[in-house]
Motif scaffolding. Sequence first.
Motif, PDB file in Angstrom:
ATOM      1  N   MET A   1       0.893  -1.266   0.030  1.00  0.00           N
ATOM      2  CA  MET A   1      -0.113   0.142  -0.122  1.00  0.00           C
ATOM      3  C   MET A   1       0.852   1.186   0.148  1.00  0.00           C
ATOM      4  SD  MET A   1      -3.004   1.269   2.685  1.00  0.00           S
ATOM      5  CE  MET A   1      -4.110  -0.060   2.462  1.00  0.00           C
ATOM      6  N   THR A   2       0.540   2.150  -1.142  1.00  0.00           N
ATOM      7  CA  THR A   2       1.454   3.336  -0.888  1.00  0.00           C
ATOM      8  C   THR A   2       0.761   4.267   0.014  1.00  0.00           C
ATOM      9  OG1 THR A   2       0.021   4.294  -2.827  1.00  0.00           O
ATOM     10  CG2 THR A   2       2.015   2.965  -3.586  1.00  0.00           C
ATOM     11  N   SER A   3       1.782   5.275   0.234  1.00  0.00           N
ATOM     12  CA  SER A   3       1.070   6.442   1.170  1.00  0.00           C
ATOM     13  C   SER A   3      -0.220   7.059   0.662  1.00  0.00           C
ATOM     14  CB  SER A   3       2.122   7.530   1.426  1.00  0.00           C
ATOM     15  OG  SER A   3       2.580   8.142   0.360  1.00  0.00           O
ATOM     16  N   ASP A   4      -0.295   7.234  -0.929  1.00  0.00           N
ATOM     17  CA  ASP A   4      -1.425   7.817  -1.258  1.00  0.00           C
ATOM     18  C   ASP A   4      -2.672   6.754  -1.248  1.00  0.00           C
ATOM     19  OD1 ASP A   4       0.074   9.766  -2.135  1.00  0.00           O
ATOM     20  OD2 ASP A   4       0.237   8.922  -4.127  1.00  0.00           O
ATOM     21  N   ASP A   5      -2.511   5.527  -0.751  1.00  0.00           N
ATOM     22  CA  ASP A   5      -3.567   4.660  -0.739  1.00  0.00           C
ATOM     23  C   ASP A   5      -4.033   4.629   0.865  1.00  0.00           C
ATOM     24  OD1 ASP A   5      -3.684   4.221  -3.331  1.00  0.00           O
ATOM     25  OD2 ASP A   5      -2.345   2.311  -3.198  1.00  0.00           O
ATOM     26  N   ASP A   6      -3.153   4.996   1.645  1.00  0.00           N
ATOM     27  CA  ASP A   6      -3.156   4.754   3.145  1.00  0.00           C
ATOM     28  C   ASP A   6      -3.820   6.279   3.597  1.00  0.00           C
ATOM     29  OD1 ASP A   6      -2.980   4.476   5.804  1.00  0.00           O
ATOM     30  OD2 ASP A   6      -0.807   4.198   6.093  1.00  0.00           O
ATOM     31  N   PHE A   8      -4.050   6.978   6.811  1.00  0.00           N
ATOM     32  CA  PHE A   8      -3.352   7.067   8.053  1.00  0.00           C
ATOM     33  C   PHE A   8      -1.889   7.751   7.767  1.00  0.00           C
ATOM     34  CE2 PHE A   8      -6.942   4.677   9.085  1.00  0.00           C
ATOM     35  CZ  PHE A   8      -7.619   5.302   9.962  1.00  0.00           C
ATOM     36  N   HIS A   9      -1.543   7.852   6.587  1.00  0.00           N
ATOM     37  CA  HIS A   9      -0.108   8.036   6.083  1.00  0.00           C
ATOM     38  C   HIS A   9       0.693   9.228   7.047  1.00  0.00           C
ATOM     39  CE1 HIS A   9      -1.565  10.691   2.893  1.00  0.00           C
ATOM     40  NE2 HIS A   9      -0.406  11.370   3.195  1.00  0.00           N
ATOM     41  N   ASP A  10      -0.350  10.113   7.396  1.00  0.00           N
ATOM     42  CA  ASP A  10       0.108  11.423   8.138  1.00  0.00           C
ATOM     43  C   ASP A  10      -0.022  11.484   9.613  1.00  0.00           C
ATOM     44  OD1 ASP A  10       1.438  13.011   5.699  1.00  0.00           O
ATOM     45  OD2 ASP A  10      -0.546  13.965   5.226  1.00  0.00           O
ATOM     46  N   CYS A  11      -0.869  10.015   9.946  1.00  0.00           N
ATOM     47  CA  CYS A  11      -1.146  10.110  11.288  1.00  0.00           C
ATOM     48  C   CYS A  11      -0.058   9.468  12.049  1.00  0.00           C
ATOM     49  CB  CYS A  11      -2.353   9.238  11.332  1.00  0.00           C
ATOM     50  SG  CYS A  11      -3.686  10.044  10.529  1.00  0.00           S
ATOM     51  N   GLU A  12      -0.132   9.921  13.419  1.00  0.00           N
ATOM     52  CA  GLU A  12       0.832   9.115  14.429  1.00  0.00           C
ATOM     53  C   GLU A  12       0.392   7.783  14.699  1.00  0.00           C
ATOM     54  OE1 GLU A  12      -0.238  12.107  14.574  1.00  0.00           O
ATOM     55  OE2 GLU A  12       1.182  13.476  14.987  1.00  0.00           O
ATOM     56  N   ASP A  14      -2.060   4.207  13.927  1.00  0.00           N
ATOM     57  CA  ASP A  14      -2.843   3.706  12.671  1.00  0.00           C
ATOM     58  C   ASP A  14      -4.270   3.064  12.910  1.00  0.00           C
ATOM     59  OD1 ASP A  14      -2.805   1.388  14.475  1.00  0.00           O
ATOM     60  OD2 ASP A  14      -1.047   0.363  13.351  1.00  0.00           O
TER      61      ASP A  14
END
Length: 138
Positions: A1-6, A8-12, A14
Amino acid sequence: MTSDDDPFHDCELDSEAILGTHTFEDALFTDDTETPVNVLTGETPAHSRATVEEAKEFAASIDTETPQIALPASVESQVETQSKPYTAAAFFHFKATGSLERHRAYHAAYEADAFAVDFEADYASGDLTITVERADDS
């Protein structure tokens, strides 16, 4: 999964940290919310008198796509700004959920199609309950 798909990628935190049902006690404005008292008269100033119904109507009147809840305003802000004893914020606001990390994670889940997010605001007890499920589980 790429950060664009996740989402929560900017979250501390999950998604595992917020999945399920979590209750945040005494998070909401209630009839028992603390209000200032004039030391000379012993009365609550008019601007600080409010009912739960008034606070709920105010929160509902906020023009946004994110559901709003009524949170208690601090006594200090009521005195300094002569404001009502409540304010409105998104249901996942850090003042309700207790941390900016949870705020960001709930916000990410709410915005993501992969999750179903629901909440219940119990203004009698002051408790806020948020439930997060994976969309394919709901």
